[in-house]
Scaffold this motif. Structure first.
Motif, mmCIF file in Angstrom:
data_model
loop_
_atom_site.group_PDB
_atom_site.id
_atom_site.type_symbol
_atom_site.label_atom_id
_atom_site.label_comp_id
_atom_site.label_asym_id
_atom_site.label_seq_id
_atom_site.Cartn_x
_atom_site.Cartn_y
_atom_site.Cartn_z
ATOM 1 N N PHE A 220 -2.618 6.840 2.243
ATOM 2 C CA PHE A 220 -3.586 7.286 3.242
ATOM 3 C C PHE A 220 -4.889 6.498 3.103
ATOM 4 C CE2 PHE A 220 -6.568 10.413 5.180
ATOM 5 C CZ PHE A 220 -5.895 10.651 6.374
ATOM 6 N N GLY A 221 -5.330 6.294 1.865
ATOM 7 C CA GLY A 221 -6.539 5.513 1.650
ATOM 8 C C GLY A 221 -6.358 4.057 2.019
ATOM 9 N N THR A 222 -5.202 3.490 1.666
ATOM 10 C CA THR A 222 -4.934 2.089 1.962
ATOM 11 C C THR A 222 -4.958 1.811 3.455
ATOM 12 O OG1 THR A 222 -3.584 1.877 -0.035
ATOM 13 C CG2 THR A 222 -3.243 0.230 1.684
ATOM 14 N N SER A 223 -4.486 2.754 4.259
ATOM 15 C CA SER A 223 -4.427 2.572 5.710
ATOM 16 C C SER A 223 -5.668 3.112 6.416
ATOM 17 C CB SER A 223 -3.176 3.258 6.270
ATOM 18 O OG SER A 223 -3.212 4.656 6.007
ATOM 19 N N CYS A 224 -6.749 3.310 5.642
ATOM 20 C CA CYS A 224 -8.013 3.800 6.213
ATOM 21 C C CYS A 224 -7.818 5.119 6.953
ATOM 22 C CB CYS A 224 -8.643 2.761 7.145
ATOM 23 S SG CYS A 224 -8.956 1.184 6.349
ATOM 24 N N GLY A 225 -7.080 6.023 6.326
ATOM 25 C CA GLY A 225 -6.832 7.307 6.956
ATOM 26 C C GLY A 225 -5.817 7.215 8.070
ATOM 27 N N ALA A 226 -4.747 6.416 7.836
ATOM 28 C CA ALA A 226 -3.667 6.246 8.825
ATOM 29 C C ALA A 226 -4.186 5.686 10.139
ATOM 30 C CB ALA A 226 -2.934 7.566 9.053
ATOM 31 N N ARG A 227 -5.096 4.716 10.032
ATOM 32 C CA ARG A 227 -5.651 4.091 11.238
ATOM 33 C C ARG A 227 -5.085 2.698 11.494
ATOM 34 N NH1 ARG A 227 -9.866 7.363 9.238
ATOM 35 N NH2 ARG A 227 -10.839 8.667 10.851
ATOM 36 N N GLY A 228 -4.097 2.273 10.706
ATOM 37 C CA GLY A 228 -3.389 1.041 11.021
ATOM 38 C C GLY A 228 -4.021 -0.231 10.514
ATOM 39 N N THR A 229 -4.922 -0.157 9.532
ATOM 40 C CA THR A 229 -5.502 -1.355 8.950
ATOM 41 C C THR A 229 -5.841 -1.090 7.495
ATOM 42 O OG1 THR A 229 -7.302 -2.981 9.081
ATOM 43 C CG2 THR A 229 -7.830 -0.710 9.681
#
Length: 316
Positions: A220-229
């Motif tokens: 979740f952190g890696t994807s900026c809160g599941a924002r696709g980046t």
């Protein structure tokens, strides 16, 4: 020490091309153009780090020996080139070539691959078709300065930015989104999850640094809160760096627990994006090695190649 190094060398065999000439065979192919000072440096690093005597290496090198000579040579050249300058500091001069930065104007997604390597050609074609992972695979597998590297950095002749954001990428577990509630397994991580979901770049980075590798929190952190980046500041308002970065900086000494990882650490600290990636991938789970790689050498939690490209040159 050699026994310990061997344990970490085998996972890195596929990444050996990232740190030098990507050749095999005679040791002279690695060291023929070294100065006397650089050669002495290589001899010393091989002896202390791998228990290898450069004078005894004759004929074809084994994969372990090739990686050892290649990495020692790269590190000694790096040391020699930087000896007359001040050590790099947080967010100083970028180490990204003009060829990379100009790649979007040179390439287009439909360009034909160079035809020099079947695997890289396949990555090229998939990247051109808009597959973000293929662009990343191509960038980190390509020889330095090659057309493969330039094509990948521009997301297939599109733009110099995070390819997963530009081209789209599947979210971990398929159904995560910024409104997904925290898992509830850890109170502190749940708080970071909530702040990350609300758009805190600091909280997203802290999740990436402190949550167990591979966990839902980390994803979740890696994807900026599941924002696709993975590059949060491209889409979210910057609200500071993760608190854990206070314990890291680009010039800090490596832990000294593994010679090869220590050398990757030094390369990462000197803005080598490939070294940062391999350090994060191959370091012991949840170790300071991994955190140093994830944070691009104690600078920021971001895709390191993109971060280094975005760093502003220091004023003369």
């Amino acid at each position: 020490m050699r026994r310990c190094v061997t344990f970490w060398v085998f996972p890195l065999i596929a990444a050996a091309c990232s740190y030098g000439t990507n050749t095999s065979g005679q040791v002279e192919q690695f060291t023929s153009d070294l100065s006397e000072e650089e050669r002495a440096c290589v001899e010393g690093r091989l002896l202390t780090g791998w228990d290898l005597n450069l004078a005894d290496l004759d004929g074809d090198l084994s994969p372990e020996e090739e990686i050892a000579v290649d990495t020692a040579t790269e590190l000694c050249r790096l040391t020699a080139n930087s000896s007359a300058a001040l050590p790099p500091t947080d967010n100083e001069n970028p180490q990204v070539s003009e060829e990379l930065l100009q790649a979007p104007a040179v390439f287009s997604p439909s360009d034909t691959p160079p035809g020099e390597d079947p695997l890289l050609d396949q990555y090229w074609l998939e990247c051109g078709l808009g597959k973000a992972k293929a662009c990343d695979d191509l960038f980190y597998s390509a020889p330095r300065g090659s057309r493969y590297e330039q094509f990948a950095f521009s997301c297939g002749g599109r733009r110099n930015m995070d390819c997963s954001l530009l081209l789209g990428i599947d979210q971990p577990d398929g159904d995560l989104n910024p409104l997904t509630p925290p898992p509830g397994d850890d109170e502190n991580l749940d708080r970071l999850w909530t702040r990350c979901s609300e758009g805190s770049t600091s909280a997203c980075g802290e999740l990436r640094l402190t949550a167990a590798s591979g966990s839902l929190y980390s994803q979740f952190g890696t994807s900026c809160g599941a924002r696709g980046t993975t590059y949060c500041t491209l889409i979210l308002e910057y609200d500071g760096e993760p608190p854990s970065l206070d314990d890291l900086n680009p010039t800090m000494d490596p832990p000294g627990q593994d010679e090869l990882l220590d050398q990757l650490w030094e390369l990462c600290g000197n803005q080598d994006a490939r070294a940062c990636k391999d350090l994060a991938k191959h370091g012991p789970a949840d170790s300071v090695y991994v955190k140093f790689g994830i944070s691009c050498g104690g600078r920021s939690v971001a895709p390191c190649a993109r971060l280094f490209a975005d760093l502003q040159p220091a004023n003369p």
